[in-house]
Motif scaffolding. Structure first.
Motif, PDB file in Angstrom:
ATOM      1  N   CYS A  67       0.887  -1.144   0.205  1.00 21.57           N
ATOM      2  CA  CYS A  67      -0.229   0.103   0.231  1.00 21.57           C
ATOM      3  C   CYS A  67       0.650   1.242  -0.005  1.00 21.57           C
ATOM      4  N   CYS A  68       2.077   1.132  -0.608  1.00 23.81           N
ATOM      5  CA  CYS A  68       3.007   2.174  -0.525  1.00 23.81           C
ATOM      6  C   CYS A  68       2.828   3.112  -1.566  1.00 23.81           C
ATOM      7  N   GLY A  69       1.657   3.744  -1.908  1.00 28.55           N
ATOM      8  CA  GLY A  69       1.324   4.867  -2.619  1.00 28.55           C
ATOM      9  C   GLY A  69       2.298   6.137  -2.465  1.00 28.55           C
ATOM     10  N   SER A  70       2.201   7.015  -3.321  1.00 28.44           N
ATOM     11  CA  SER A  70       2.878   8.156  -3.222  1.00 28.44           C
ATOM     12  C   SER A  70       2.702   9.055  -4.408  1.00 28.44           C
ATOM     13  N   HIS A  71       3.178  10.399  -4.296  1.00 24.63           N
ATOM     14  CA  HIS A  71       2.882  11.526  -5.158  1.00 24.63           C
ATOM     15  C   HIS A  71       3.708  10.809  -6.355  1.00 24.63           C
ATOM     16  N   GLN A  72       4.843  10.253  -6.387  1.00 25.92           N
ATOM     17  CA  GLN A  72       5.392   9.668  -7.389  1.00 25.92           C
ATOM     18  C   GLN A  72       4.573   8.697  -8.112  1.00 25.92           C
ATOM     19  N   PHE A  73       4.019   7.876  -7.400  1.00 23.21           N
ATOM     20  CA  PHE A  73       3.438   6.690  -8.057  1.00 23.21           C
ATOM     21  C   PHE A  73       2.187   7.042  -8.939  1.00 23.21           C
ATOM     22  N   TYR A  74       1.479   8.177  -8.452  1.00 21.52           N
ATOM     23  CA  TYR A  74       0.307   8.510  -9.196  1.00 21.52           C
ATOM     24  C   TYR A  74       0.547   9.781 -10.076  1.00 21.52           C
ATOM     25  N   GLY A  75       1.659  10.393 -10.001  1.00 17.97           N
ATOM     26  CA  GLY A  75       1.967  11.465 -11.024  1.00 17.97           C
ATOM     27  C   GLY A  75       1.282  12.843 -10.758  1.00 17.97           C
ATOM     28  N   SER A  76       0.829  13.501 -11.838  1.00 15.63           N
ATOM     29  CA  SER A  76       0.359  14.971 -11.576  1.00 15.63           C
ATOM     30  C   SER A  76      -1.077  15.083 -11.502  1.00 15.63           C
ATOM     31  N   CYS A  77      -1.658  13.757 -12.206  1.00 17.42           N
ATOM     32  CA  CYS A  77      -2.895  13.724 -12.459  1.00 17.42           C
ATOM     33  C   CYS A  77      -3.817  13.313 -11.315  1.00 17.42           C
ATOM     34  N   VAL A  78      -3.234  12.873 -10.248  1.00 10.86           N
ATOM     35  CA  VAL A  78      -3.773  12.450  -8.959  1.00 10.86           C
ATOM     36  C   VAL A  78      -3.154  12.939  -7.705  1.00 10.86           C
ATOM     37  N   GLU A  79      -3.974  13.689  -6.938  1.00 13.03           N
ATOM     38  CA  GLU A  79      -3.465  14.287  -5.546  1.00 13.03           C
ATOM     39  C   GLU A  79      -3.536  12.985  -4.655  1.00 13.03           C
ATOM     40  N   TYR A  80      -2.386  12.840  -3.984  1.00 12.03           N
ATOM     41  CA  TYR A  80      -2.321  11.910  -2.810  1.00 12.03           C
ATOM     42  C   TYR A  80      -2.048  12.406  -1.426  1.00 12.03           C
ATOM     43  N   TYR A  81      -2.775  11.601  -0.362  1.00  8.62           N
ATOM     44  CA  TYR A  81      -2.792  12.037   0.873  1.00  8.62           C
ATOM     45  C   TYR A  81      -2.473  10.532   1.742  1.00  8.62           C
ATOM     46  N   GLY A  82      -1.497  10.598   2.396  1.00 10.92           N
ATOM     47  CA  GLY A  82      -1.400   9.143   3.013  1.00 10.92           C
ATOM     48  C   GLY A  82      -1.500   9.373   4.431  1.00 10.92           C
ATOM     49  N   VAL A  83      -1.812   8.248   5.220  1.00 12.64           N
ATOM     50  CA  VAL A  83      -2.122   8.258   6.587  1.00 12.64           C
ATOM     51  C   VAL A  83      -1.508   6.826   7.023  1.00 12.64           C
ATOM     52  N   PRO A  84      -0.362   6.627   7.798  1.00 17.88           N
ATOM     53  CA  PRO A  84       0.701   5.589   8.026  1.00 17.88           C
ATOM     54  C   PRO A  84      -0.336   4.990   9.199  1.00 17.88           C
ATOM     55  N   ALA A  85      -1.667   4.386   8.805  1.00 18.19           N
ATOM     56  CA  ALA A  85      -2.217   3.697   9.959  1.00 18.19           C
ATOM     57  C   ALA A  85      -1.844   2.136  10.087  1.00 18.19           C
ATOM     58  N   ASP A  86      -1.838   1.475  11.229  1.00 17.00           N
ATOM     59  CA  ASP A  86      -1.798  -0.011  11.237  1.00 17.00           C
ATOM     60  C   ASP A  86      -3.213  -0.475  11.587  1.00 17.00           C
ATOM     61  N   ASP A  87      -3.724  -1.702  10.969  1.00 14.85           N
ATOM     62  CA  ASP A  87      -4.798  -2.254  11.177  1.00 14.85           C
ATOM     63  C   ASP A  87      -4.780  -3.150  12.462  1.00 14.85           C
ATOM     64  N   SER A  88      -4.537  -2.446  13.545  1.00 11.31           N
ATOM     65  CA  SER A  88      -4.630  -2.899  14.712  1.00 11.31           C
ATOM     66  C   SER A  88      -5.463  -2.490  15.902  1.00 11.31           C
ATOM     67  N   PRO A  89      -6.114  -2.877  16.684  1.00 14.18           N
ATOM     68  CA  PRO A  89      -6.949  -2.534  17.748  1.00 14.18           C
ATOM     69  C   PRO A  89      -6.480  -1.543  18.655  1.00 14.18           C
ATOM     70  N   SER A  90      -5.035  -1.476  18.696  1.00 19.08           N
ATOM     71  CA  SER A  90      -4.482  -0.465  19.568  1.00 19.08           C
ATOM     72  C   SER A  90      -3.864   0.639  18.999  1.00 19.08           C
ATOM     73  N   PHE A  91      -3.989   0.686  17.867  1.00 17.84           N
ATOM     74  CA  PHE A  91      -3.667   1.932  16.890  1.00 17.84           C
ATOM     75  C   PHE A  91      -4.452   3.017  17.089  1.00 17.84           C
ATOM     76  N   ASN A  92      -3.878   4.317  17.266  1.00 20.02           N
ATOM     77  CA  ASN A  92      -4.894   5.376  17.679  1.00 20.02           C
ATOM     78  C   ASN A  92      -5.102   6.204  16.283  1.00 20.02           C
ATOM     79  N   LEU A  93      -6.145   5.618  15.647  1.00 20.94           N
ATOM     80  CA  LEU A  93      -6.603   6.180  14.351  1.00 20.94           C
ATOM     81  C   LEU A  93      -7.499   7.435  14.668  1.00 20.94           C
TER      82      LEU A  93
END
Length: 189
Positions: A67-93
């Protein structure tokens, strides 16, 4: 109008509701106008995103394997926003609820914009952020937000995220109630 008798469902009740219905889904589903919820398969397929008209991507699993999307992966056509969340019940989403709700709201108020919110499977992290968006920006109670999405996609946030969404529901309900109580009644003289 806000129901003054709003009661946040218990964790067990939420899990019962979420477990019901179909338990499989598509790689992507439109769950709100111009707001699509999906998995890493669709997020990694630039051609499909182009066909769907996606202009913005919110990755709720930024930096994680596959799931390592980035501005480079999508290029100038798509604006990217990343949230480094873990799918763990203890993660503070919950730490990301407001910023993501604001981002989603801003994107959806941009003419012609279409947003994909995704994580690895598209049922826990990303679904929780979309639920929080509906609660914060559209004042939907937790259960209504869940049911709105469930009409279009199977979701199942983990127990920790459900607890955080319950806390958000209670906080928002109390905030709305205080605002209602603070509105002065005009009395004719």
């Amino acid at each position: 109008m806000m129901d003054t008798q709003c009661v946040t469902p218990s964790l067990k009740e939420l899990e019962r509701i979420l477990y019901g219905g179909k338990r499989s889904g598509n790689h992507v589903d439109e769950v709100w106008p111009n707001l699509l919820l999906g998995d890493m398969s669709i997020a990694n397929d630039r051609y499909s995103l182009w066909k769907l008209g996606i202009s913005h991507v919110l990755n709720a699993a930024h930096g994680k394997a596959h799931c390592c999307g980035s501005h480079q992966f999508y290029g100038s056509c798509v604006e990217y926003y990343g949230v480094p969340a873990d799918d763990s019940p203890s993660f503070n989403l919950a730490a990301y609820f407001q910023s993501c709700a604001d981002y989603i709201h801003q994107v959806l108020n941009t003419p012609g914009a279409r947003l994909l919110v995704h994580c690895a499977v598209g049922v826990s992290r990303s679904a929780s952020l979309v639920i929080a968006y509906l609660m914060i920006q559209h004042r939907l109670p937790l259960l209504e937000a869940i049911n709105t999405i469930k009409q279009r996609r199977w979701i199942f946030p983990n127990r920790g995220f459900l607890q955080q969404l319950r806390a958000l529901d209670m906080k928002l309900h109390n905030t709305y109630m205080r605002r209602t109580e603070e509105v002065p009644l005009s009395v004719p003289l």
